[in-house]
Scaffold this motif. Structure first.
Motif, short mmCIF file in Angstrom:
data_model
loop_
_atom_site.label_atom_id
_atom_site.label_comp_id
_atom_site.label_asym_id
_atom_site.label_seq_id
_atom_site.Cartn_x
_atom_site.Cartn_y
_atom_site.Cartn_z
N GLY A 71 0.79 -1.23 0.00
CA GLY A 71 0.00 0.00 0.00
C GLY A 71 0.82 1.26 0.00
N VAL A 72 2.14 1.14 0.03
CA VAL A 72 3.01 2.32 0.06
C VAL A 72 3.16 2.88 -1.35
N PRO A 78 11.12 12.50 -4.26
CA PRO A 78 11.57 12.00 -2.95
C PRO A 78 11.82 13.10 -1.93
N ASP A 79 12.19 14.29 -2.40
CA ASP A 79 12.59 15.36 -1.49
C ASP A 79 11.48 16.35 -1.18
N GLU A 80 10.28 16.11 -1.67
CA GLU A 80 9.18 17.04 -1.41
C GLU A 80 8.68 16.92 0.03
N PRO A 81 8.67 18.03 0.78
CA PRO A 81 8.14 17.97 2.15
C PRO A 81 6.61 17.82 2.10
N LEU A 82 6.11 16.86 2.83
CA LEU A 82 4.67 16.57 2.81
C LEU A 82 4.04 16.85 4.17
N VAL A 90 1.09 8.63 1.20
CA VAL A 90 2.28 7.86 0.82
C VAL A 90 2.29 6.50 1.52
N LEU A 91 1.95 6.50 2.80
CA LEU A 91 1.98 5.25 3.57
C LEU A 91 0.73 4.40 3.36
N GLY A 92 -0.30 4.98 2.78
CA GLY A 92 -1.53 4.23 2.56
C GLY A 92 -2.31 3.97 3.83
N VAL A 93 -2.28 4.95 4.75
CA VAL A 93 -2.98 4.81 6.03
C VAL A 93 -3.90 6.00 6.24
N TRP A 134 11.84 4.78 6.16
CA TRP A 134 11.27 4.31 7.42
C TRP A 134 10.52 2.99 7.23
N VAL A 135 9.67 2.91 6.21
CA VAL A 135 8.90 1.67 6.03
C VAL A 135 9.82 0.51 5.65
N ASP A 136 10.93 0.81 4.99
CA ASP A 136 11.86 -0.25 4.60
C ASP A 136 12.73 -0.73 5.75
#
Length: 211
Positions: A71-72, A78-82, A90-93, A134-136
């Protein structure tokens, strides 16, 4: 580290050096021990210590837990502040998960690259690269269902523990007049592992027999 009867015992600071993870991460893993099965601590000179061999075995299984990261969202800069809503996408949560992470961050949750002070709260920004890293990281626990490890690795560990308990119970029954240390030495010679490992297994087997 301390060596007692041939076993190495590590304080939390020792585990920081041993594992390469921060004290905060190790504390969070310990604090969540009811869910993740973290080994119990032993008091040595008033300081909590962990059997290094036992901790290493647990940590290996903990990091090898099956995880679902399907779900990620791996697309985008990659460098865009969210903001939190973007982090959730992004995390699918759900956004509530990100809000909860701010209150009680999980192991290795990245620090924000930017904060924005709003009227009633502070909004934290993280980059996609931070979230993907982090998820990895298996220590994060993201993508697992919680609780003790599941799957082939965990089943192997459980089977190994059950087999050792069975061998210890059989040895105790076969050598009723021998001291536990002598039985442990015999098991270590026959089946491998240290004498101290078998002493712990024998103690557990005797407790089960008394229940």
């Amino acid at each position: 580290m301390k060596t007692i009867e041939g076993r190495q015992w590590a304080s939390r600071e020792d585990l920081v050096a041993h594992s390469g993870y921060s004290r905060d991460t190790l504390w969070k893993l310990w604090n969540d021990r009811r869910a993740n099965g973290h080994p119990e601590a032993h008091d040595i000179d008033g300081v909590m210590h962990w059997d290094v061999e036992v901790w290493d075995d647990w940590f290996k299984e903990h990091c090898e837990r099956p995880r679902d990261l399907s779900g990620v969202d791996r697309s985008g800069d990659p460098d865009e502040p969210l903001p939190p809503a973007g982090q959730a996408r992004v995390l699918g949560v759900d956004l509530a998960r990100i809000t909860q992470y701010r209150k009680t961050p999980p192991p290795e949750w990245p620090d924000p690259v930017h904060t924005e002070q709003l009227t009633t709260r502070t909004r934290e920004y993280r980059t996609r690269a931070q979230l993907w890293a982090w998820v990895d990281n298996p220590v994060s626990g993201f993508g697992t269902k919680g609780g003790r490890p599941t799957g082939p690795g965990a089943k192997t560990g459980e089977a190994r523990t059950a087999a050792r308990l069975r061998l210890a119970a059989e040895a105790l029954a076969a050598m009723p007049d021998r001291k536990p240390g002598e039985v442990a030495a015999a098991l270590a010679e026959q089946h491998g592992q240290s004498v101290d490992t078998w002493k712990r297994v024998i103690t557990q087997a005797r407790k089960q027999a008394q229940q």
